[in-house]
Design a protein around this motif. Structure first.
Motif, PDB file in Angstrom:
ATOM      1  N   ILE A   1       0.840  -1.204   0.000  1.00 48.10           N
ATOM      2  CA  ILE A   1       0.000   0.000   0.000  1.00 48.10           C
ATOM      3  C   ILE A   1       0.872   1.250   0.000  1.00 48.10           C
ATOM      4  CG2 ILE A   1      -1.595   1.357   1.414  1.00 48.10           C
ATOM      5  CD1 ILE A   1      -2.868  -1.345   2.257  1.00 48.10           C
ATOM      6  N   ARG A   2       1.909   1.246   0.839  1.00 50.01           N
ATOM      7  CA  ARG A   2       2.790   2.421   0.877  1.00 50.01           C
ATOM      8  C   ARG A   2       3.484   2.623  -0.468  1.00 50.01           C
ATOM      9  NH1 ARG A   2       7.500   3.152   5.319  1.00 50.01           N
ATOM     10  NH2 ARG A   2       8.233   1.185   4.442  1.00 50.01           N
ATOM     11  N   ASP A   3       3.992   1.551  -1.059  1.00 49.85           N
ATOM     12  CA  ASP A   3       4.670   1.665  -2.351  1.00 49.85           C
ATOM     13  C   ASP A   3       3.719   2.168  -3.434  1.00 49.85           C
ATOM     14  OD1 ASP A   3       6.981   0.770  -1.174  1.00 49.85           O
ATOM     15  OD2 ASP A   3       6.763  -1.305  -1.869  1.00 49.85           O
ATOM     16  N   ALA A   4       2.481   1.656  -3.420  1.00 45.40           N
ATOM     17  CA  ALA A   4       1.503   2.058  -4.433  1.00 45.40           C
ATOM     18  C   ALA A   4       1.122   3.528  -4.284  1.00 45.40           C
ATOM     19  CB  ALA A   4       0.262   1.171  -4.335  1.00 45.40           C
ATOM     20  N   LEU A   5       0.927   3.979  -3.059  1.00 43.70           N
ATOM     21  CA  LEU A   5       0.582   5.387  -2.830  1.00 43.70           C
ATOM     22  C   LEU A   5       1.735   6.306  -3.219  1.00 43.70           C
ATOM     23  CD1 LEU A   5      -1.317   5.144   0.592  1.00 43.70           C
ATOM     24  CD2 LEU A   5      -2.314   5.661  -1.644  1.00 43.70           C
TER      25      LEU A   5
END
Length: 389
Positions: A12-16
């Motif tokens: 999620i952090r990488d995608a955001l």
């Protein structure tokens, strides 16, 4: 830490970060706020993706209720907390219908939050701080996890908004995209069509419980005590409550980096928590960074020295065995650096810079190992040198 929910959190952090350019700190902040069940404030001009980031996060968490509202001077309690029930009003009962409104939301985004007027303010303060909403005088526990507030400007003094400002433990300034390459990528929509990962409300709850179990060593408490003393010497006095609440933020940051123990360098995020006025930001940041970056900086310094020693030892000892040994040591140092990067995303740029340097040294070592003429040439040099002397 082999927890599939932690892997999802990292995704999620990488995608955001891929979708929102130059918002790494805010992405980290909003995830930390969610894990620690704290509240976060973003302050900056319109058009800097404050609401877009919050909306995207709400989409990612399946099974949660999301409430978003733009406050104005003329906003009414009905808009935020729900209209009065006419049937109950006929019976003399002053009760609100809270369906789809803030009292029933898990995640809330309030834009221009400092436009909140006195009619809204008292209920808002209680709901944010105590997770209670008084409906017809009776306290109702709300499911609220985090409130994400946004404003184009700081609250003005004398408007009675100090208590509301204090409710936000994490505060981030946000500005327009600075790097032109990132700006062009944003304009082209690069990263905007990617499929976003997701997590369920139940999985998030498990992560929040796991956050509470993250261990805080004595060295972190001692560092916080030293920071408190130094800030006090500068005339800056964060409340004891704010320091206490900050512990959950440190635990959340450690978990976000897939650790069960808080590191000294996790303290860096508190530069967004321990100031009260705008003129304190720079001083607080300097004090905290002096304490938080020492551990990572020392690790980088040690690895750089080791890599340099390995490289020059191989240069002096021209044997294939020395080259092979140097290559193994360089691999180990690169593994240490990648591990350091995984747990210290805020120092990613510094760590990547050293990774590039060590990788370059390793490539040169490999070139020499694979060159069949290199070692023969070195042997010849050694023979001629011995004859000369």
């Amino acid at each position: 830490m082999k927890n599939p929910n932690l892997r999802k959190l990292a995704e999620i952090r990488d995608a955001l970060n891929s979708k929102f350019y130059e918002r790494e700190k805010q992405v980290e902040g909003i995830l930390v706020a969610l894990l620690s069940r704290q509240h976060m404030l973003m302050i900056g001009p319109a058009g800097t993706a404050k609401s877009a980031l919050s909306v995207e996060l709400a989409k990612i968490i399946n099974g949660t209720t999301y409430f978003q509202w733009l406050l104005t001077r003329f906003s009414t309690p009905e808009e935020v907390f729900g209209p009065l029930s006419l049937k109950d009003l006929e019976k003399g009962i002053y009760k609100r219908v809270t369906t789809t409104k803030m009292p029933e939301a898990h995640l809330v985004f309030l834009d221009e939050i400092f436009k909140a007027n006195s009619a809204i303010l008292n209920s808002l303060l209680t709901l944010i701080n105590e997770r209670l909403f008084y409906n017809d005088g009776s306290p109702v526990q709300v499911p609220l996890m985090s409130v994400i507030g946004a404003s184009n400007e700081y609250p003005e003094e004398g408007e009675g908004l100090e208590a509301l400002f204090d409710r936000f433990l994490l505060r981030f300034e946000i500005d327009f995209i600075a790097d032109e390459t990132n700006f062009v990528s944003m304009m082209k929509g690069i990263g905007q069509t990617q499929e976003m990962p997701s997590i369920t409300k139940e999985e998030l709850t498990q992560l929040q419980l796991l956050t509470d179990e993250v261990f805080i060593p004595d060295e972190v408490y001692e560092a916080l005590s030293r920071i408190r003393i130094e800030l006090r010497d500068e005339g800056i006095r964060p409340s004891d409550r704010r320091f206490k609440q900050s512990l959950s933020v440190l635990q959340a940051k450690a978990l976000l980096n897939q650790r069960q123990v808080v590191n000294i360098d996790d303290i860096e995020i508190l530069e967004n928590a321990l100031w009260e006025t705008v003129d304190q930001i720079s001083t607080v940041s300097n004090v905290i960074r002096n304490h938080s970056q020492n551990a990572v900086t020392q690790s980088l310094y040690t690895i750089q020295n080791e890599a340099t020693d390995v490289y020059y030892s191989m240069v002096q000892d021209h044997s294939p065995e020395a080259g092979m040994e140097a290559n193994v040591k360089m691999k180990a140092l690169l593994a240490d650096l990648n591990q350091l990067k995984t747990h210290n995303q805020s120092r990613k740029a510094d760590i990547n810079g050293l990774i590039d340097k060590v990788t370059s040294m390793q490539h040169e070592i490999l070139d020499r190992i694979l060159d069949p003429y290199y070692f023969e040439a070195q042997k010849g040099k050694r023979k001629s040198t011995s004859v000369f002397f």
